[in-house]
Enzyme design. Structure first.
Site, short mmCIF file in Angstrom:
data_model
loop_
_atom_site.label_atom_id
_atom_site.label_comp_id
_atom_site.label_asym_id
_atom_site.label_seq_id
_atom_site.Cartn_x
_atom_site.Cartn_y
_atom_site.Cartn_z
CE LYS A 1 67.84 45.43 65.43
NZ LYS A 1 68.37 45.75 64.09
CE1 TYR B 1 56.05 68.99 88.50
CE2 TYR B 1 55.93 66.95 87.26
CZ TYR B 1 56.25 67.63 88.42
OH TYR B 1 56.76 66.94 89.49
C1 LIG Z 1 67.46 45.18 63.16
C2 LIG Z 1 67.82 44.54 61.87
C3 LIG Z 1 66.89 43.77 61.16
C4 LIG Z 1 65.45 43.65 61.59
O1 LIG Z 1 64.73 44.76 61.10
P1 LIG Z 1 63.16 44.86 61.38
O2 LIG Z 1 62.75 46.09 60.65
O3 LIG Z 1 63.01 45.01 62.85
O4 LIG Z 1 62.58 43.62 60.85
C5 LIG Z 1 67.31 43.13 60.02
N1 LIG Z 1 68.59 43.25 59.58
C6 LIG Z 1 69.51 44.00 60.22
C7 LIG Z 1 70.88 44.08 59.67
C8 LIG Z 1 69.15 44.67 61.37
O5 LIG Z 1 70.07 45.41 62.02
#
Ligand SMILES: *Cc1c(COP(=O)(O)O)cnc(C)c1O
Length: 366
Positions: A35, A256
């Site tokens: 994702k 800055y």
């Molecule tokens: C993003 C996600 C994962 C992966 O988690 P990590 O900590 O990046 O391994 C697993 N299960 C769900 C439901 C997620 O949304």
């Protein structure tokens, strides 16, 4: 010639990290979570690199899944948050996407949908994270409703997500596991609990399916170092170059707000990376970068396109020197810690302004 900020993606390391996740849980199947553009690493190229290894991918939305389908990715893809609107469901069925079901409204949408083929569904149970998921008490009735709707395939996987699996010394993960086992004990269905932290640190959470995200990118999610996480290979390197060098006097301010004041005559390097690239603007003066194999610290506020670094201790420093912002020799977790955030956030927020280069057989930086 070009602006020198770059992302380098070591796809061989990605595959090695995926295989490490599999070898840590030999009885489980491991889904690759890609994702958010594979946590900033490029979802399509990461999926292509993993296509012969990962049986299923996981993403957050149908848009992310369709992008993978358009790139020719054939594996099932699990939508981790399920559908957002009912009109997604016919396309989800047609595109062989798998669907998390996490609240009763989604169950209603599925039961009244007009799908040509049954949906492959996962039921998410809220065992303590209190963000998504059916309560254990809702599960039996909604499970039956889904099955009786005729719109879902008969094999339903039960899943849950951990709130504190990164804390290797906190027993809340075990409490969530017990809650989950209690909630599903009347059903004979496949299960899925572990994210990266649980793959690495909680073998009792390994189940039919594990869901590996962050660890695929070669960074540890754990609050303590373990033997397994030492084998992870960072996939992303964020680099740029020194574009200007100057001497400042004791008492001179840099950047800055003149937030950084030289306490002695100093050499300041200006590097082409800034918050417009996704480098964190709140990075304080202690934040490290790597130049000629040596650490140097920020001096002054992060600008949109540049940072300034105190390189007084690096005698041979020159304009054009490569700078590593994070990567194999400087963990993104260390940069994140200095900035009061986590590696996950820094990796995912690098902007598309920074050109990305893929290395299918890996790379070594000197
Ligand atoms: C993003 C996600 C994962 C992966 O988690 P990590 O900590 O990046 O391994 C697993 N299960 C769900 C439901 C997620 O949304």
């Amino acid at each position: 010639m070009a602006r020198p900020s770059q992302i380098h993606i070591d796809l061989a390391a990605l595959v090695a990290n995926y295989r490490l996740a599999c070898s840590l849980a030999p009885k489980s199947k491991t889904m690759a979570i890609i994702k958010a553009n594979a946590y900033g690493h490029g979802a399509i190229s990461c999926a292509q690199a993993l296509r012969n290894d990962a049986p299923v991918f996981g993403v957050a939305s149908i848009e992310e899944a369709l992008q993978l389908r358009q790139a020719g990715i054939k594996q099932p893809i699990l939508l981790l948050e399920g559908c957002f609107t009912a009109d997604e469901l016919p396309l989800i069925a047609q595109q062989q996407l798998w669907l998390m079901v996490e609240n009763s409204r989604q169950v209603d949408m599925i039961c009244t949908a007009d799908c040509a083929v049954p949906l492959q569904t996962w039921i998410k149970i809220d065992t303590g994270m209190h963000r998504l998921g059916l309560s254990p008490a809702q599960v039996p009735r909604l499970f039956q409703r889904l099955l009786q709707s005729g719109n879902v395939a008969s094999s339903i996987t039960f899943a849950t997500h951990f709130a504190r699996a990164d804390e290797t010394d906190n027993d809340f993960t075990q409490r969530q596991i017990r809650c989950f086992q209690q909630a599903i004990k009347a059903f004979n269905c496949p299960t899925s609990l572990a994210n990266s932290a649980a793959i690495l640190a909680w073998p009792e959470a390994h189940a039919d399916w594990n869901r590996a995200g962050f660890m695929l990118y070669g960074v540890s999610p754990l609050n303590h170092v373990t033997k397994a996480c030492l084998q992870l290979q960072p996939v992303m390197e964020l680099t740029s170059k020194i574009i200007s060098l100057r001497q400042v006097e004791s008492g001179d301010g840099v950047g800055y707000g003149q937030q950084w004041i030289a306490s002695r005559p100093s050499t300041i390097a200006t590097i082409a990376i800034g918050y417009g690239d996704g480098y964190p603007r709140n990075a304080p003066d202690e934040t490290p970068v790597l130049i000629r194999g040596q650490r140097a610290n920020l001096a002054g506020r992060v600008s949109m396109d540049m940072i300034t670094v105190d390189v007084s201790h690096i005698s041979t420093v020159a304009i054009g020197d490569p700078v590593i912002l994070w990567g194999k020799q400087l963990s993104v977790n260390e940069v994140a810690k200095a900035c009061g955030t986590i590696g996950y956030e820094l990796l995912t927020r690098i902007t598309s302004r920074v050109p990305s280069h893929n290395y299918p057989s890996g790379f070594h930086t000197s």
